[in-house]
Design a protein around this motif. Structure first.
Motif, PDB file in Angstrom:
ATOM      1  N   VAL A  10     -18.151   2.088  17.312  1.00 36.88           N
ATOM      2  CA  VAL A  10     -19.218   1.817  18.276  1.00 36.88           C
ATOM      3  C   VAL A  10     -20.525   1.749  17.506  1.00 36.88           C
ATOM      4  N   CYS A  14     -25.523   0.600  20.555  1.00 36.93           N
ATOM      5  CA  CYS A  14     -24.913   0.733  21.885  1.00 36.93           C
ATOM      6  C   CYS A  14     -25.395   2.014  22.556  1.00 36.93           C
ATOM      7  N   LYS A  15     -25.378   3.110  21.805  1.00 38.74           N
ATOM      8  CA  LYS A  15     -25.792   4.395  22.359  1.00 38.74           C
ATOM      9  C   LYS A  15     -27.305   4.450  22.542  1.00 38.74           C
ATOM     10  N   TYR A  32     -21.994  -5.316  26.738  1.00 38.11           N
ATOM     11  CA  TYR A  32     -21.431  -5.013  25.422  1.00 38.11           C
ATOM     12  C   TYR A  32     -20.232  -5.907  25.171  1.00 38.11           C
ATOM     13  N   VAL A  43     -24.013  -4.508  21.215  1.00 41.41           N
ATOM     14  CA  VAL A  43     -24.804  -4.946  22.369  1.00 41.41           C
ATOM     15  C   VAL A  43     -24.876  -6.461  22.333  1.00 41.41           C
TER      16      VAL A  43
END
Length: 139
Positions: A10, A14-15, A32, A43
């Protein structure tokens, strides 16, 4: 890092973007996608706070899987303004079988990275994530 089951990493973005949506309400939605060659979730698109539900649904491809987060505003019966953060696993019937399998096997781990998801939806066509569905799931 990469997950043993699906092998998907990931991307930090994204976070970070999710935290901005959750805490600062910088975005209305985030789409996403899984980059299969790099084996990671990235993203793809950010929706501005002024964007509405139609902009969100238009940003999901008709024949490719995606994950999405949508910040849904609503008014309660007591006339209070509230919002819920929806996680949508978009897996249209017309997408490739391999793609559906990769998205399905990576979903739970990816969702765990996004702390603060309140409602989850699985959708294979637009009717499964219509505004009526959102409204019925907020209570």
């Amino acid at each position: 890092m990469a997950n043993a089951a699906s092998g998907m990493a990931v991307h930090d973005d994204c976070k970070l973007k999710f935290l901005e949506l959750k805490a600062k309400r910088t975005y209305r939605y985030i789409v996403y996608k899984i980059e299969e060659k790099q084996k990671q979730v990235v993203v793809e698109k950010l929706g501005e706070p002024a964007n509405g539900y139609e902009d969100f649904t238009a940003s999901l491809p008709a024949d490719e899987c995606r994950y999405a987060v949508y910040d849904f505003d609503f008014v309660t019966e007591e006339n209070c303004q509230k919002s819920r953060i929806f996680f949508i696993a978009w897996s249209p019937d017309t997408s490739r079988v391999r793609s559906k399998m990769i998205y399905a096997s990576s979903k739970d781990r990816f969702k765990r990275e996004l702390d603060g998801i309140q409602v989850e939806l699985q959708a294979t066509d637009p009717t499964e994530m219509g505004l009526d569905v959102f409204k019925s799931r907020v209570n």
